[in-house]
Each structure stands twice: as C-alpha cells, then as structure tokens.
Design an enzyme around this catalytic site. Structure first.
Site, PDB file in Angstrom:
ATOM      1  N   GLY A   1       0.827  -1.206   0.000  1.00  0.00           N
ATOM      2  CA  GLY A   1       0.000   0.000   0.000  1.00  0.00           C
ATOM      3  C   GLY A   1       0.854   1.245   0.000  1.00  0.00           C
TER       4      GLY A   1
ATOM      5  CB  CYS B   1       5.257  -4.462   0.555  1.00  0.00           C
ATOM      6  SG  CYS B   1       6.332  -3.047   0.302  1.00  0.00           S
ATOM      7  CE1 TYR B   2       1.204   1.280   5.208  1.00  0.00           C
ATOM      8  CE2 TYR B   2      -0.635  -0.263   5.363  1.00  0.00           C
ATOM      9  CZ  TYR B   2      -0.023   0.920   5.741  1.00  0.00           C
ATOM     10  OH  TYR B   2      -0.632   1.726   6.665  1.00  0.00           O
TER      11      TYR B   2
ATOM     12  CG  HIS C   1       5.701  -6.267  -3.923  1.00  0.00           C
ATOM     13  ND1 HIS C   1       4.438  -6.020  -3.445  1.00  0.00           N
ATOM     14  CD2 HIS C   1       6.422  -5.146  -3.671  1.00  0.00           C
ATOM     15  CE1 HIS C   1       4.386  -4.812  -2.933  1.00  0.00           C
ATOM     16  NE2 HIS C   1       5.579  -4.250  -3.056  1.00  0.00           N
TER      17      HIS C   1
ATOM     18  CD  GLU D   1       2.677  -8.898  -4.717  1.00  0.00           C
ATOM     19  OE1 GLU D   1       3.401  -9.634  -4.029  1.00  0.00           O
ATOM     20  OE2 GLU D   1       2.423  -7.714  -4.423  1.00  0.00           O
TER      21      GLU D   1
ATOM     22  CG  ASP E   1     -13.180  -8.409 -22.248  1.00  0.00           C
ATOM     23  OD1 ASP E   1     -12.603  -9.514 -22.220  1.00  0.00           O
ATOM     24  OD2 ASP E   1     -12.577  -7.324 -22.286  1.00  0.00           O
TER      25      ASP E   1
ATOM     26  CE  LYS F   1      -9.198  -9.604 -23.968  1.00  0.00           C
ATOM     27  NZ  LYS F   1     -10.200  -8.521 -24.088  1.00  0.00           N
TER      28      LYS F   1
END
Ligand code: GLN
Length: 514
Positions: free
Chosen positions: A55, A82-83, A169, A171, A227, A370
C-alpha cells in the site's frame, strides 16, 4: 463444492489483483476485501489464510490504513506483503521507519530455507522490492528469515502463530521464486487442499447472479468481443430469456463477423437470450461520409453507437440491470480498483450512457484478467474461435481505413484481412503474433494486370509482437508467407493492386493503422 478460501486484505497496493491471481493459480479460491472490512465479517468467511497487501501509506503516519490487532490472534495464518508486513510489525510492537536506503526493483535476498515459507527456494534469490520505509526491528516473538544488503528484515516469521511478514513482492513475476513462496504459504502454512478451478468460479458467479437478478430484466450491449461475449453467456446461463442482448452492427466489423455473432447469440444458437441485431451500417456510413480525420471518425462512430443502443434500449423500456464486460485491468487503470491510486481513466468503465433506464450495473468479469476471461469462456463452452479473438477496436475497420470510409473500401479491407488471417493461421504464426490485420491505405498507384493498366489501392499488412500492448515490434514474417498473402490479395480483392508490409514498431507507430 470446495469452499476453502484465502482472503486478501487490500491496503491499496498496485499489485493486489496479482496476489489474488497467483493464489488462484495455486488452485485455491481467493477474494479481495478492503482493509476497512470489520473483523466479524472476516471471521464469518472462515478463511484458511489471510494475505495483507502492499500500500502507498507509511504505517507510522496519522490516518494510515490499518487493521484490527485481533486479526493476528484469530489463529488464522497471516502473510503480510510490503505494507502488509510493515503494518503487522508496527501493530505487534516492531519498529518501522523511513529506510536509509530505499529499494526499488530486482534485489538479491538471502533467505532462511528452514522456514516453511521458503521451502525449496534458493538461498540467494531475486525479489522485487518497492519501498521507502523499512522494518528496522521485527516485533517481539518474530524471527528474521530473510535480509538484503540494505534491509535487515526482508522477511520475518512467528512460526507457532503462523504469522509471516515479507518486505518484497512475491506476487510479481520479477520475484523469480515468488509463486513458490505463495504456494508454500497456501499449502504448507494454511494447509489448503487446492482443487479450485475456473469452473467453480463460473458456477459460483452464475449462482450469485441468479440470486441477485431474481425475476429482473437484464440488458447487455454485445460487441462480439471476448469480454462482452463471455459476460453475455454467463448472464444467459444465469437468467435465460430475462436477458436481452443488443448487438449493433455498424458495418465496420471484420468479414462475416456480424453473421458469426448472430449465429452464436441469435435464435439459432445455443443460448436462450433475446437477441437484437441492429443493422445500422447505412447510418454509420452516412455519418462518416467525407470525414478523413481519424479522431473525428472515432468520435462519430462512438457517438452513433451509443445513439443506436439508446434507441433500442428505449424500445425495451426500463430494465433492472445493465451488463458490462469490464475486466480487472480496466478497473485498476481507472483507479476504481478498491484502494489503489488512480493511474489513468478508461473508456470501458462506466462508459455507457446514463439515459438508458436501469437500476444497477452487473460486471461479472470485474475481477478477472484477460487470459482468465478466456479460460472462463472455454469453461462456458463458447467457441474457441470467439474466445481467442484478437483485440479489435470499438470503431472497427473505420480506423483501419486511412481517409474517408466507404462501403466499397470496407469490402476491400475485409477481404484482404480475411486472406491475411487465414494464411497466417495456416502457417501456424497466429499464436506467436500479438495482433495482426490488414489496413487500407488511402494511396492508389499504377499497376499492370492482364496486360492492362490498373490504378488501384494499396493494402498495408500489419503484425506486431507485444505482451502488454503498450510497446510493440513489427513481427518478422517469413517472405514466402508474405508472398503468398500478397499474391492472393491482389488476385482476389478487386481494386487492390499493391501490398505493403508495415515495419514500424510502437513507438514511434501505434498498433493500429489509421
Ligand atoms: N508505502 C510503503 C513503503 O513505501 C509500502 C510500499 C508497498 O507496499 N509497496 O515502504
């Protein structure tokens, strides 16, 4: 049904959806909630584990995003990123302050491989960092399990309580072994059993929609793109003929595309929805007459589209829900991604006219990327051809024709484009190239065919390799393939006597050719 889930608590980081996505890639279901969600709600969801995201705040500042300290005493494993790591340390009595050296980008981290979080991770591993603050001292009870040359606490754990904090991070893919770390958290620490798949997402979403819509009326603007098609099919499976799809054919679609969409969604197709195809070709061509400037063409097409849709919507009368095929990247970029900061505004989000009379918007794909939308599409048995359709601009071929748009020019570019696509597919190149299409230049030149002089148009072929569509390089298509495409186009497409290949990258070009 497999109900185990991981909760991601959103503190406003830019990568939050990626966290959820990596967890889902481990076949564990995952949902994102704001840090403002109260403890009772969290407890009721009975998650197998909780991940606190990054964050923008500094946790020691007044008004910084925070969470209930009891969160760490629920007996549920918590992983702070992290945050999220900083706030965990801050709340539990560690010290977080401005870092003497900020770390940004790929950093080498030394990890303690005996931690369950780092099982099978290399001792020296590359991680992605992005922080101004750092954990100066870990909270009491915690043991340091990773450091870098500038960061004494790159990760810490309180193993018995199953609390884990990491400064980097995992991720993002730049953290080479990040997925392994998240998988360790999910499986070794939270004891998840896995088994969540896209089919469960699709099934649950359909159930939720059905409940929400009840006996209400639903309206969807169908473009035939991936989509909106996936969203429409999902809705039709959920509420059947309570759904009406309006498909505006502006005459600027690729060859046969309008009919293909009608085949799938129309009365002859497998779905139960009400399908309205508006053949508005003439209206669009009339409006575009004499217009050469590309921006102006885009505006005219966009406005006319909304007008046609609005007219149809009025005929239907008031509806309860309007469906939009918004996907996650649209949401994040618009700054609507939960707690994230705004990066840029986006046309897909909140883009429909307010003069359509509806009560609520439904966005069933709002949390997906996507490729996940495509997987959901396959899960819903939507034809592969549609699911893997290339990105196609809203103004369609209108912006792949340089200069004035006419029905005749649309025919030329449709024919040429169909040949080009067919040949690239035959050559097996279609999967390697991000986007490819034919455009019509506004140039006519002299040629000779059958001993006769011609004075005809030149078609430009475009093909680019790109991952994110922000930058691109011209694809290196073998000469023999280009040669085949060229001779077929000049032979088969009337009024075209020349074919050019566009070697320009982006920048300085754009991917489209207008
Ligand atoms: N704002 C915090 C810092 O600068 C956390 C950053 C983050 O979560 N990426 O250290």
């Amino acid at each position: 049904m497999n109900r185990e889930k991981i909760l991601v608590i959103d503190f406003g980081g830019q990568y939050n959806q990626l966290v959820a996505r990596r967890v889902r890639e481990c076949n564990v279901y995952c949902e994102i909630y704001s840090y403002k969600t109260d403890l009772d709600t969290i407890r009721k969801m009975n998650p197998k584990g909780i991940i606190l995201t990054g964050g923008p705040n500094s946790c020691y500042e007044e008004g910084a995003a925070t969470c209930d300290p009891t969160l760490f005493k629920l007996g549920i494993p918590v992983l702070g990123l992290c945050y999220g790591a900083q706030i965990m340390m801050h709340i539990l009595g560690g010290q977080v302050c401005k870092a003497p050296v900020r770390e940004y980008g790929k950093i080498q981290v030394t990890v303690d491989r005996s931690s369950p979080l780092f099982q099978n991770v290399s001792e020296q591993t590359i991680c992605w960092m992005s922080h101004n603050d750092y954990i100066k001292t870990a909270a009491p009870g915690f043991q340091i399990i990773a450091h870098t040359s500038d960061c004494p606490v790159a990760a810490a754990q309180w193993e018995e309580r199953r609390l884990y904090a990491i400064q980097f991070h995992p991720e993002v893919l730049h953290t080479t072994e990040g997925t392994k770390m998240l998988s360790n958290f999910v499986y070794q620490i939270c004891n998840c059993s896995g088994g969540w798949k896209m089919d469960a997402f699709v099934e649950n979403t359909i159930k939720t929609i059905r409940k929400k819509v009840a006996s209400g009326k639903v309206l969807c603007a169908l473009s035939g793109g991936v989509d909106s098609s996936v969203a429409a099919v999902m809705l039709s499976k959920a509420v059947g003929d309570q759904l009406t799809c309006v498909f505006v054919d502006h005459g600027l679609l690729r060859k046969n595309e309008g009919d293909e969409i009608e085949e799938i969604f129309g009365p002859a197709g497998p779905y139960e929805l009400n399908f309205i195809r508006v053949n508005a070709q003439k209206r669009f061509f009339d409006k575009l007459k004499g217009v050469e400037e590309p921006e102006q063409k885009r505006k005219i097409i966009g406005e006319e589209f909304i007008r046609v849709f609005e007219e149809e919507a009025k005929k239907i009368g008031a509806v309860d829900f309007l469906v939009q095929g918004t996907i996650y990247p649209d949401v994040v970029e618009s700054g609507l991604g939960g707690e994230s900061a705004t990066i840029k505004s986006h046309h897909n989000v909140g883009g429909l006219p307010d003069y359509v009379d509806f009560k609520e918007i439904l966005e069933p794909l709002r949390d997906l990327f996507k490729d996940e939308v495509r997987r959901a599409g396959l899960e819903l048995d939507i034809p592969k051809k549609l699911v893997y359709r290339q990105p196609f601009p809203g103004p369609g071929l209108g912006i792949r024709i340089v200069g004035e748009v006419t029905a005749e020019k649309v025919r030329m570019v449709q024919e040429a484009d169909a040949i080009y696509r067919e040949e690239l597919e035959k050559a097996g190149l279609d999967k390697q190239i991000g986007q490819y299409f034919a455009a019509l230049t506004n140039m006519r030149s002299v040629g000779v065919m059958g001993d006769e002089r011609t004075y005809d148009y030149a078609v430009a072929l475009r093909a680019v390799c790109t991952v994110d569509f922000m930058t691109a390089e011209a694809a290196q298509i073998p000469w023999d393939v280009l040669g085949r495409v060229t001779s077929r186009i000049v032979n088969e497409v009337k009024n075209v006597n020349r074919v050019l290949y566009d070697c320009t990258g982006k920048p300085p070009g754009t991917i489209e050719f207008e």
